[in-house]
Design a protein around this motif. Structure first.
Motif, PDB file in Angstrom:
ATOM      1  N   LYS A   1      -5.207 -21.956   6.843  1.00  0.00           N
ATOM      2  CA  LYS A   1      -4.691 -23.252   7.296  1.00  0.00           C
ATOM      3  C   LYS A   1      -5.345 -23.603   8.635  1.00  0.00           C
ATOM      4  O   LYS A   1      -6.056 -22.799   9.222  1.00  0.00           O
ATOM      5  CB  LYS A   1      -3.167 -23.186   7.482  1.00  0.00           C
ATOM      6  CG  LYS A   1      -2.398 -22.711   6.286  1.00  0.00           C
ATOM      7  CD  LYS A   1      -2.170 -23.822   5.311  1.00  0.00           C
ATOM      8  CE  LYS A   1      -1.223 -23.378   4.212  1.00  0.00           C
ATOM      9  NZ  LYS A   1      -1.781 -23.445   2.902  1.00  0.00           N
ATOM     10  N   PHE A   2      -5.037 -24.775   9.131  1.00  0.00           N
ATOM     11  CA  PHE A   2      -5.580 -25.255  10.395  1.00  0.00           C
ATOM     12  C   PHE A   2      -5.434 -24.200  11.496  1.00  0.00           C
ATOM     13  O   PHE A   2      -4.354 -23.672  11.721  1.00  0.00           O
ATOM     14  CB  PHE A   2      -4.862 -26.542  10.822  1.00  0.00           C
ATOM     15  CG  PHE A   2      -5.326 -27.084  12.144  1.00  0.00           C
ATOM     16  CD1 PHE A   2      -6.453 -27.887  12.210  1.00  0.00           C
ATOM     17  CD2 PHE A   2      -4.664 -26.768  13.316  1.00  0.00           C
ATOM     18  CE1 PHE A   2      -6.892 -28.385  13.422  1.00  0.00           C
ATOM     19  CE2 PHE A   2      -5.096 -27.251  14.540  1.00  0.00           C
ATOM     20  CZ  PHE A   2      -6.217 -28.057  14.590  1.00  0.00           C
ATOM     21  N   GLY A   3      -6.541 -23.877  12.162  1.00  0.00           N
ATOM     22  CA  GLY A   3      -6.545 -22.957  13.284  1.00  0.00           C
ATOM     23  C   GLY A   3      -6.726 -21.498  12.926  1.00  0.00           C
ATOM     24  O   GLY A   3      -7.055 -20.688  13.794  1.00  0.00           O
TER      25      GLY A   3
ATOM     26  N   GLU B   1     -29.971 -14.358   6.874  1.00  0.00           N
ATOM     27  CA  GLU B   1     -30.276 -15.329   7.928  1.00  0.00           C
ATOM     28  C   GLU B   1     -29.014 -15.893   8.571  1.00  0.00           C
ATOM     29  O   GLU B   1     -28.942 -16.079   9.776  1.00  0.00           O
ATOM     30  CB  GLU B   1     -31.070 -16.517   7.363  1.00  0.00           C
ATOM     31  CG  GLU B   1     -32.526 -16.293   7.159  1.00  0.00           C
ATOM     32  CD  GLU B   1     -33.169 -17.538   6.572  1.00  0.00           C
ATOM     33  OE1 GLU B   1     -33.718 -18.342   7.365  1.00  0.00           O
ATOM     34  OE2 GLU B   1     -33.112 -17.722   5.343  1.00  0.00           O
ATOM     35  N   LEU B   2     -28.022 -16.184   7.740  1.00  0.00           N
ATOM     36  CA  LEU B   2     -26.796 -16.817   8.230  1.00  0.00           C
ATOM     37  C   LEU B   2     -25.810 -15.811   8.811  1.00  0.00           C
ATOM     38  O   LEU B   2     -24.920 -16.191   9.567  1.00  0.00           O
ATOM     39  CB  LEU B   2     -26.130 -17.626   7.112  1.00  0.00           C
ATOM     40  CG  LEU B   2     -26.968 -18.803   6.615  1.00  0.00           C
ATOM     41  CD1 LEU B   2     -26.317 -19.430   5.393  1.00  0.00           C
ATOM     42  CD2 LEU B   2     -27.159 -19.834   7.709  1.00  0.00           C
ATOM     43  N   ASP B   3     -25.969 -14.539   8.448  1.00  0.00           N
ATOM     44  CA  ASP B   3     -25.149 -13.447   8.967  1.00  0.00           C
ATOM     45  C   ASP B   3     -23.663 -13.703   8.673  1.00  0.00           C
ATOM     46  O   ASP B   3     -23.310 -14.616   7.933  1.00  0.00           O
ATOM     47  CB  ASP B   3     -25.408 -13.268  10.467  1.00  0.00           C
ATOM     48  CG  ASP B   3     -25.074 -11.858  10.946  1.00  0.00           C
ATOM     49  OD1 ASP B   3     -24.871 -10.970  10.104  1.00  0.00           O
ATOM     50  OD2 ASP B   3     -25.020 -11.656  12.168  1.00  0.00           O
ATOM     51  N   THR B   4     -22.805 -12.893   9.222  1.00  0.00           N
ATOM     52  CA  THR B   4     -21.361 -13.049   9.047  1.00  0.00           C
ATOM     53  C   THR B   4     -20.861 -14.085  10.052  1.00  0.00           C
ATOM     54  O   THR B   4     -21.240 -14.065  11.208  1.00  0.00           O
ATOM     55  CB  THR B   4     -20.645 -11.699   9.265  1.00  0.00           C
ATOM     56  OG1 THR B   4     -21.157 -10.761   8.313  1.00  0.00           O
ATOM     57  CG2 THR B   4     -19.150 -11.833   9.075  1.00  0.00           C
ATOM     58  N   VAL B   5     -19.998 -14.972   9.574  1.00  0.00           N
ATOM     59  CA  VAL B   5     -19.513 -16.072  10.404  1.00  0.00           C
ATOM     60  C   VAL B   5     -18.008 -15.928  10.621  1.00  0.00           C
ATOM     61  O   VAL B   5     -17.260 -15.634   9.685  1.00  0.00           O
ATOM     62  CB  VAL B   5     -19.799 -17.432   9.723  1.00  0.00           C
ATOM     63  CG1 VAL B   5     -19.249 -18.583  10.539  1.00  0.00           C
ATOM     64  CG2 VAL B   5     -21.283 -17.604   9.471  1.00  0.00           C
ATOM     65  N   ASN B   6     -17.565 -16.131  11.855  1.00  0.00           N
ATOM     66  CA  ASN B   6     -16.148 -16.280  12.181  1.00  0.00           C
ATOM     67  C   ASN B   6     -15.941 -17.751  12.500  1.00  0.00           C
ATOM     68  O   ASN B   6     -16.614 -18.297  13.365  1.00  0.00           O
ATOM     69  CB  ASN B   6     -15.750 -15.418  13.383  1.00  0.00           C
ATOM     70  CG  ASN B   6     -15.722 -13.952  13.027  1.00  0.00           C
ATOM     71  OD1 ASN B   6     -15.131 -13.557  12.035  1.00  0.00           O
ATOM     72  ND2 ASN B   6     -16.380 -13.144  13.837  1.00  0.00           N
TER      73      ASN B   6
ATOM     74  N   ASP C   1     -11.064 -26.042  10.729  1.00  0.00           N
ATOM     75  CA  ASP C   1     -10.974 -27.423  11.223  1.00  0.00           C
ATOM     76  C   ASP C   1     -11.059 -27.559  12.738  1.00  0.00           C
ATOM     77  O   ASP C   1     -10.680 -28.586  13.286  1.00  0.00           O
ATOM     78  CB  ASP C   1      -9.693 -28.111  10.734  1.00  0.00           C
ATOM     79  CG  ASP C   1      -9.715 -28.366   9.241  1.00  0.00           C
ATOM     80  OD1 ASP C   1     -10.814 -28.453   8.671  1.00  0.00           O
ATOM     81  OD2 ASP C   1      -8.627 -28.469   8.646  1.00  0.00           O
ATOM     82  N   GLN C   2     -11.533 -26.527  13.424  1.00  0.00           N
ATOM     83  CA  GLN C   2     -11.648 -26.623  14.880  1.00  0.00           C
ATOM     84  C   GLN C   2     -13.073 -26.405  15.365  1.00  0.00           C
ATOM     85  O   GLN C   2     -13.335 -26.500  16.553  1.00  0.00           O
ATOM     86  CB  GLN C   2     -10.716 -25.607  15.548  1.00  0.00           C
ATOM     87  CG  GLN C   2      -9.263 -25.936  15.325  1.00  0.00           C
ATOM     88  CD  GLN C   2      -8.334 -24.993  16.056  1.00  0.00           C
ATOM     89  OE1 GLN C   2      -8.627 -23.833  16.256  1.00  0.00           O
ATOM     90  NE2 GLN C   2      -7.205 -25.524  16.482  1.00  0.00           N
ATOM     91  N   GLU C   3     -13.982 -26.118  14.462  1.00  0.00           N
ATOM     92  CA  GLU C   3     -15.377 -25.890  14.829  1.00  0.00           C
ATOM     93  C   GLU C   3     -16.271 -26.684  13.894  1.00  0.00           C
ATOM     94  O   GLU C   3     -15.828 -27.206  12.880  1.00  0.00           O
ATOM     95  CB  GLU C   3     -15.711 -24.398  14.741  1.00  0.00           C
ATOM     96  CG  GLU C   3     -14.926 -23.534  15.715  1.00  0.00           C
ATOM     97  CD  GLU C   3     -15.291 -22.081  15.572  1.00  0.00           C
ATOM     98  OE1 GLU C   3     -16.438 -21.727  15.921  1.00  0.00           O
ATOM     99  OE2 GLU C   3     -14.448 -21.303  15.118  1.00  0.00           O
ATOM    100  N   ASP C   4     -17.544 -26.720  14.233  1.00  0.00           N
ATOM    101  CA  ASP C   4     -18.519 -27.482  13.468  1.00  0.00           C
ATOM    102  C   ASP C   4     -18.975 -26.697  12.239  1.00  0.00           C
ATOM    103  O   ASP C   4     -19.441 -25.572  12.364  1.00  0.00           O
ATOM    104  CB  ASP C   4     -19.722 -27.783  14.377  1.00  0.00           C
ATOM    105  CG  ASP C   4     -20.324 -29.127  14.085  1.00  0.00           C
ATOM    106  OD1 ASP C   4     -19.706 -29.907  13.338  1.00  0.00           O
ATOM    107  OD2 ASP C   4     -21.427 -29.392  14.601  1.00  0.00           O
ATOM    108  N   LEU C   5     -18.820 -27.298  11.075  1.00  0.00           N
ATOM    109  CA  LEU C   5     -19.264 -26.736   9.806  1.00  0.00           C
ATOM    110  C   LEU C   5     -19.342 -27.905   8.843  1.00  0.00           C
ATOM    111  O   LEU C   5     -18.512 -28.816   8.914  1.00  0.00           O
ATOM    112  CB  LEU C   5     -18.248 -25.696   9.326  1.00  0.00           C
ATOM    113  CG  LEU C   5     -18.651 -24.751   8.212  1.00  0.00           C
ATOM    114  CD1 LEU C   5     -19.811 -23.863   8.670  1.00  0.00           C
ATOM    115  CD2 LEU C   5     -17.475 -23.855   7.835  1.00  0.00           C
ATOM    116  N   PHE C   6     -20.318 -27.904   7.943  1.00  0.00           N
ATOM    117  CA  PHE C   6     -20.433 -29.077   7.083  1.00  0.00           C
ATOM    118  C   PHE C   6     -19.190 -29.232   6.202  1.00  0.00           C
ATOM    119  O   PHE C   6     -18.519 -28.280   5.843  1.00  0.00           O
ATOM    120  CB  PHE C   6     -21.744 -29.103   6.301  1.00  0.00           C
ATOM    121  CG  PHE C   6     -21.901 -28.093   5.193  1.00  0.00           C
ATOM    122  CD1 PHE C   6     -21.443 -28.368   3.915  1.00  0.00           C
ATOM    123  CD2 PHE C   6     -22.560 -26.895   5.425  1.00  0.00           C
ATOM    124  CE1 PHE C   6     -21.614 -27.466   2.883  1.00  0.00           C
ATOM    125  CE2 PHE C   6     -22.738 -25.989   4.411  1.00  0.00           C
ATOM    126  CZ  PHE C   6     -22.257 -26.269   3.128  1.00  0.00           C
TER     127      PHE C   6
END
Length: 183
Positions: A87-89, A111-116, A120-125
């Motif tokens: 959920k949000f956050g 290339e993209l590695d592991t993402v944290n 809805d609070q950060e930039d992602l397509f």
């Protein structure tokens, strides 16, 4: 004579206090550019959807689901026990890759590695942001995104060009809840 000057002063004062008048525009826009843009985008969207539908029709091994957001997906690994989604956050830890509709790799998992990512609070397509909200821990999902759900008109300024529909294989490793009450 004094009355004459007083009369002229009164007339000058009367006509100089006139309210400003609105000026007419020099050119009138008919909105045809906007209408043409709308029609181009509708045609582009229809072409992309037709390509994606063709891929779905040819792939008889997977059960595709249509999202409310306008993209398609299927599960490679599905959790049928848990019903906990992000959920949000909430912080999600995930791995993913990005390919074009022909299956050519644009960005590998390495290339993209592991993402944290904080939901809805950060930039992602947009499509991936919405897709992560559908997933549970441990699931692997393959998403097919039309360009307007991916990087759209602008691309990503690196490897993804203008109006490129994408395929992304995403594995959601962990969801870390940030709030105690459900949204």
């Amino acid at each position: 004579m004094r009355h004459f000057f007083l009369f002229l002063s009164f007339l000058a004062l009367f006509f100089s206090c006139k309210a400003p008048e609105a000026r007419k525009p020099v050119s009138v826009s008919s909105g045809s550019f906007i209408n043409e843009s709308i029609n181009r985008n509708k045609e582009l969207s229809a072409r992309e959807e037709a390509r994606i539908q063709k891929i779905i029709k040819q792939d008889t091994t997977h059960n595709y689901i249509t999202s409310d957001g306008g993209f398609w997906y299927y599960y490679e690994t599905k959790d049928t026990i848990s019903n906990t989604t992000a959920k949000f956050g909430d912080i999600v830890n995930f791995n993913y890759d990005i390919k074009d509709l022909n299956g050519d790799t644009i960005y590998s998992r390495k290339e993209l590695d592991t993402v944290n990512y904080a939901i809805d609070q950060e930039d992602l397509f947009f499509g991936l942001r919405e897709g992560l909200k559908l997933m549970k821990e441990g699931e692997t999902v393959v998403f097919l995104f039309p360009s307007y759900q991916a990087y759209g008109y602008y691309g990503d300024d690196h490897k993804i060009g203008t109006n490129i529909p994408l395929v992304s294989r995403v594995t959601l490793n962990k969801i870390t809840k940030q709030s105690t009450k459900e949204n």
